[in-house]
Design an enzyme around this catalytic site. Structure first.
Site, PDB file in Angstrom:
ATOM      1  N   LYS A  48     -30.545  25.793  69.338  1.00 22.73           N
ATOM      2  CA  LYS A  48     -30.433  26.948  70.237  1.00 22.73           C
ATOM      3  C   LYS A  48     -30.069  28.144  69.383  1.00 22.73           C
ATOM      4  O   LYS A  48     -29.167  28.092  68.546  1.00 22.73           O
ATOM      5  CB  LYS A  48     -29.323  26.674  71.267  1.00 22.73           C
ATOM      6  N   GLN A 103     -24.923  29.922  63.580  1.00 22.02           N
ATOM      7  CA  GLN A 103     -25.147  29.505  64.970  1.00 22.02           C
ATOM      8  C   GLN A 103     -24.659  28.073  65.226  1.00 22.02           C
ATOM      9  O   GLN A 103     -24.204  27.752  66.314  1.00 22.02           O
ATOM     10  CB  GLN A 103     -26.647  29.608  65.272  1.00 22.02           C
ATOM     11  N   LYS A 114     -20.938  28.482  65.952  1.00 18.97           N
ATOM     12  CA  LYS A 114     -20.749  29.261  67.186  1.00 18.97           C
ATOM     13  C   LYS A 114     -21.065  28.401  68.404  1.00 18.97           C
ATOM     14  O   LYS A 114     -20.300  28.347  69.367  1.00 18.97           O
ATOM     15  CB  LYS A 114     -21.683  30.470  67.153  1.00 18.97           C
ATOM     16  N   LYS A 129     -32.380  29.365  64.615  1.00 16.33           N
ATOM     17  CA  LYS A 129     -32.641  30.810  64.702  1.00 16.33           C
ATOM     18  C   LYS A 129     -34.082  31.053  64.285  1.00 16.33           C
ATOM     19  O   LYS A 129     -34.671  30.252  63.550  1.00 16.33           O
ATOM     20  CB  LYS A 129     -31.697  31.568  63.763  1.00 16.33           C
ATOM     21  N   GLY A 131     -33.153  35.730  73.015  1.00 16.67           N
ATOM     22  CA  GLY A 131     -33.328  37.067  72.439  1.00 16.67           C
ATOM     23  C   GLY A 131     -32.391  37.304  71.265  1.00 16.67           C
ATOM     24  O   GLY A 131     -31.509  36.515  70.969  1.00 16.67           O
ATOM     25  N   ASP A 132     -32.633  38.379  70.560  1.00 17.21           N
ATOM     26  CA  ASP A 132     -31.751  38.873  69.497  1.00 17.21           C
ATOM     27  C   ASP A 132     -32.219  40.307  69.242  1.00 17.21           C
ATOM     28  O   ASP A 132     -32.928  40.887  70.083  1.00 17.21           O
ATOM     29  CB  ASP A 132     -31.849  38.000  68.234  1.00 17.21           C
ATOM     30  N   SER A 151     -26.444  31.439  77.778  1.00 15.57           N
ATOM     31  CA  SER A 151     -27.785  30.859  77.637  1.00 15.57           C
ATOM     32  C   SER A 151     -27.747  29.369  77.973  1.00 15.57           C
ATOM     33  O   SER A 151     -28.659  28.833  78.612  1.00 15.57           O
ATOM     34  CB  SER A 151     -28.288  31.032  76.203  1.00 15.57           C
TER      35      SER A 151
HETATM   36  P1  NDP Z   1     -30.515  45.120  70.104  1.00 14.61           P
HETATM   37  O1  NDP Z   1     -31.837  45.124  69.445  1.00 14.61           O
HETATM   38  O2  NDP Z   1     -30.457  45.201  71.601  1.00 14.61           O
HETATM   39  O3  NDP Z   1     -29.600  46.287  69.531  1.00 14.61           O
HETATM   40  C1  NDP Z   1     -29.307  46.387  68.168  1.00 14.61           C
HETATM   41  C2  NDP Z   1     -28.577  47.691  67.926  1.00 14.61           C
HETATM   42  O4  NDP Z   1     -28.193  47.767  66.573  1.00 14.61           O
HETATM   43  C3  NDP Z   1     -29.448  48.900  68.192  1.00 14.61           C
HETATM   44  O5  NDP Z   1     -28.620  49.963  68.591  1.00 14.61           O
HETATM   45  C4  NDP Z   1     -30.066  49.150  66.828  1.00 14.61           C
HETATM   46  O6  NDP Z   1     -30.505  50.474  66.642  1.00 14.61           O
HETATM   47  C5  NDP Z   1     -28.913  48.824  65.918  1.00 14.61           C
HETATM   48  N1  NDP Z   1     -29.412  48.322  64.638  1.00 14.61           N
HETATM   49  C6  NDP Z   1     -30.256  47.282  64.427  1.00 14.61           C
HETATM   50  N2  NDP Z   1     -30.514  47.125  63.125  1.00 14.61           N
HETATM   51  C7  NDP Z   1     -29.817  48.095  62.498  1.00 14.61           C
HETATM   52  C8  NDP Z   1     -29.662  48.462  61.146  1.00 14.61           C
HETATM   53  N3  NDP Z   1     -30.287  47.787  60.149  1.00 14.61           N
HETATM   54  N4  NDP Z   1     -28.847  49.516  60.880  1.00 14.61           N
HETATM   55  C9  NDP Z   1     -28.206  50.191  61.862  1.00 14.61           C
HETATM   56  N5  NDP Z   1     -28.321  49.884  63.171  1.00 14.61           N
HETATM   57  C10 NDP Z   1     -29.111  48.853  63.478  1.00 14.61           C
HETATM   58  O7  NDP Z   1     -29.765  43.801  69.570  1.00 14.61           O
HETATM   59  P2  NDP Z   1     -28.506  43.066  70.188  1.00 14.61           P
HETATM   60  O8  NDP Z   1     -27.584  44.047  70.812  1.00 14.61           O
HETATM   61  O9  NDP Z   1     -29.005  41.917  70.978  1.00 14.61           O
HETATM   62  O10 NDP Z   1     -27.860  42.441  68.869  1.00 14.61           O
HETATM   63  C11 NDP Z   1     -26.893  43.141  68.078  1.00 14.61           C
HETATM   64  C12 NDP Z   1     -26.157  42.156  67.192  1.00 14.61           C
HETATM   65  O11 NDP Z   1     -25.500  41.179  68.017  1.00 14.61           O
HETATM   66  C13 NDP Z   1     -27.022  41.344  66.226  1.00 14.61           C
HETATM   67  O12 NDP Z   1     -26.264  41.077  65.055  1.00 14.61           O
HETATM   68  C14 NDP Z   1     -27.265  40.058  66.986  1.00 14.61           C
HETATM   69  O13 NDP Z   1     -27.589  38.977  66.115  1.00 14.61           O
HETATM   70  C15 NDP Z   1     -25.913  39.872  67.633  1.00 14.61           C
HETATM   71  N6  NDP Z   1     -25.871  39.002  68.805  1.00 14.61           N
HETATM   72  C16 NDP Z   1     -26.625  39.257  69.902  1.00 14.61           C
HETATM   73  C17 NDP Z   1     -26.529  38.457  71.008  1.00 14.61           C
HETATM   74  C18 NDP Z   1     -27.257  38.747  72.277  1.00 14.61           C
HETATM   75  O14 NDP Z   1     -27.024  38.046  73.259  1.00 14.61           O
HETATM   76  N7  NDP Z   1     -28.092  39.762  72.346  1.00 14.61           N
HETATM   77  C19 NDP Z   1     -25.683  37.242  71.002  1.00 14.61           C
HETATM   78  C20 NDP Z   1     -24.844  37.122  69.828  1.00 14.61           C
HETATM   79  C21 NDP Z   1     -24.975  37.959  68.769  1.00 14.61           C
HETATM   80  P3  NDP Z   1     -31.963  50.952  67.132  1.00 14.61           P
HETATM   81  O15 NDP Z   1     -31.820  51.181  68.609  1.00 14.61           O
HETATM   82  O16 NDP Z   1     -32.233  52.180  66.362  1.00 14.61           O
HETATM   83  O17 NDP Z   1     -32.882  49.826  66.799  1.00 14.61           O
END
Ligand code: NDP
Length: 444
Positions: free
Chosen positions: A90, A111, A114, A126, A165-166, A376
């Site tokens: 997962k 993961q 976690k 992943k 998603g991610d 999830s």
């Molecule tokens: P999103 O794509 O929804 O959002 C990512 C955010 O981070 C956006 O604001 C994006 O900016 C910014 N970002 C991405 N890459 C970069 C970079 N290289 N430098 C600066 N800013 C960056 O992703 P999530 O919110 O889902 O995920 C965010 C983090 O949380 C990740 O590390 C993910 O692995 C982790 N995560 C997510 C989960 C989930 O349920 N969604 C669960 C557990 C962990 P922009 O809008 O410009 O792309």
């Protein structure tokens, strides 16, 4: 040389050019030293750490798709099925140009622990691709997602591997991938999570990672005689995790003053307007430069800078290695009391050490952002019983999981003489369950 050092050395040698994977393995194995040292003979005989750091399977594939001008593009797809000792693989699918095998392996490795910490039966995996969804039309996104799933569908299933998603993979992408899986496999099953509510998604999954982050911070502060109410919070990111972390922080009475995206960041001294943020990011898919049109008093800055703003609590919610040692020094000098990782590994190892050395409560991502994958798993349960639970029920379960998780990592840290070190606590607590399951299942 100790067993841990030997294995770290082999990982670096055998997986060249994968710095994020090396970083994750070092971070985890370093904090497992007390457990490994106590069981070194048996672990060595069983090559336990070697089995842990080698994925059960890693799949790399071609993803050809056609853009709106008839041009064919080829991206690379990945799925790393890391460890299935405690349940089906997962973990999310990341769509971002920076994606490579090393990044997917770091995320898959983290993961494992976690997912174990959630207390639910899910293994670690992943996947993703170096495809960049930014600036693509809906049709192009669909073309990519269908091509990606045409290959991935051979390796996943409701009882084998359930992606989610991610970064870059939200409700739209999950919808296109689910549709393609169903068409090719002829199965309407819970093969992906983060699905839309009209086709067997779970209420509260969208909010889960951000809400869960605040639930665990709330519990940690409560256990130390503090509250979230009245605190000033800095958040980075403006995606799924950041938006719902900001929303829950405000519901709990805090003021969140920053957010960011990959080009710039916002400082809103009156508190971030979540409705505006959702409209900009979730509905219009625009840049944060638009935020000033909604809130003229807010400041927009190009580049990085969120961590220069004074706050009591910092929540990095964007991406890996976005908070370094200099940022940590600034936050500590400005009186931060707690840092909790909404993103995966957003804090560098040096910054983490600095926070811990300066008495800041530090919650690592594998504990702090586990609410997403936990919910999830609740979506998988609902799919299995062909039911949809209420928002209230899912949210209550999420809160219960995060509260239990906090006590689990706190207790594990205390048991090994590392009271207050939640990095050690999370790694040990996650590891113990996985090792128990691996041992029970023999050498497979
Ligand atoms: P999103 O794509 O929804 O959002 C990512 C955010 O981070 C956006 O604001 C994006 O900016 C910014 N970002 C991405 N890459 C970069 C970079 N290289 N430098 C600066 N800013 C960056 O992703 P999530 O919110 O889902 O995920 C965010 C983090 O949380 C990740 O590390 C993910 O692995 C982790 N995560 C997510 C989960 C989930 O349920 N969604 C669960 C557990 C962990 P922009 O809008 O410009 O792309």
């Amino acid at each position: 040389m100790s067993y841990v050092d030997e294995v770290i050395e082999r990982v670096v040698k055998e997986n060249p050019n994968e710095p994020e994977f090396h970083q994750a393995v070092k971070e985890v194995l370093d904090s497992l030293r007390p457990v490994v040292d106590a069981n070194e003979k048996a672990f060595r005989r069983d090559a336990l750490l070697e089995r842990l750091v080698n994925p059960e399977r890693q799949i790399k594939f071609r993803v050809p798709w056609i853009d709106d001008n008839g041009q064919v593009h080829v991206n690379t797809g990945y799925r790393v099925q890391f460890n299935s000792a405690i349940g089906p693989y997962k973990g999310g699918l990341r769509l971002h140009p920076s994606v490579n095998l090393g990044i997917i392996k770091f995320l898959g490795f983290e993961q494992i622990f976690k997912n174990s910490l959630t207390g639910l039966p899910i293994g670690g995996g992943k996947g993703g691709s170096d495809f960049d969804p930014k600036g693509k039309s809906d049709r192009e996104i669909m073309a990519f997602c269908q091509s990606f799933m045409s290959e991935l569908c051979k390796y996943i299933g409701a009882d084998t591997d359930v992606p989610a998603g991610d970064i870059g993979t939200g409700a739209r992408e999950i919808g296109y991938m689910f549709g393609q899986y169903k068409k090719l496999r002829g199965l309407f099953e819970g093969v992906l999570t983060g699905k839309g509510l009209s086709y067997s998604g779970s209420l509260a999954r969208t909010e889960a990672t951000g809400y869960g982050l605040l639930y665990i911070v709330e519990e940690m502060l409560k256990c130390h005689g503090k509250t979230i109410e009245g605190k000033t919070i800095t958040v980075s990111g403006s995606g799924n995790v950041a938006i719902y972390a900001i929303e829950k922080a405000q519901q709990l009475g805090a003021k969140v003053v920053t957010c960011s995206d990959s080009t710039g960041w916002v400082y809103d001294p009156d508190g971030i307007d979540v409705a505006a943020l959702k409209e900009i990011k979730e509905m219009k898919r625009q840049r944060l430069t638009e935020y000033k049109n909604y809130r003229p008093n807010a400041e927009y800055h190009e580049g990085k800078g969120v961590w220069n703003i004074k706050s009591d609590i910092a929540l990095p919610c964007a991406t890996q290695n976005e908070l370094g040692l200099e940022d940590a020094k600034t936050l500590v000098a400005n009186g931060v009391i707690a840092v909790a990782e909404g993103a995966n590994m957003p804090t560098t190892a040096e910054a983490t050490d600095y926070f811990q050395a300066n008495g800041v409560f530090f919650l690592p991502g594998k504990a702090a952002n586990a609410g997403g994958v936990a919910t999830s798993a609740l979506e998988m349960s609902q799919n299995s019983e062909r039911l949809q639970w209420s928002f209230k029920k899912v949210d209550a379960k999420l809160k219960g999981i995060m509260v239990d998780l906090y006590h689990n990592i706190d207790e594990a840290a205390k048991r090994y003489g590392f009271e207050g070190n939640f990095v050690v606590g999370a790694n040990i607590a996650g590891f113990e369950k996985v090792v128990d399951a691996m041992n029970a299942q023999g050498i497979v």
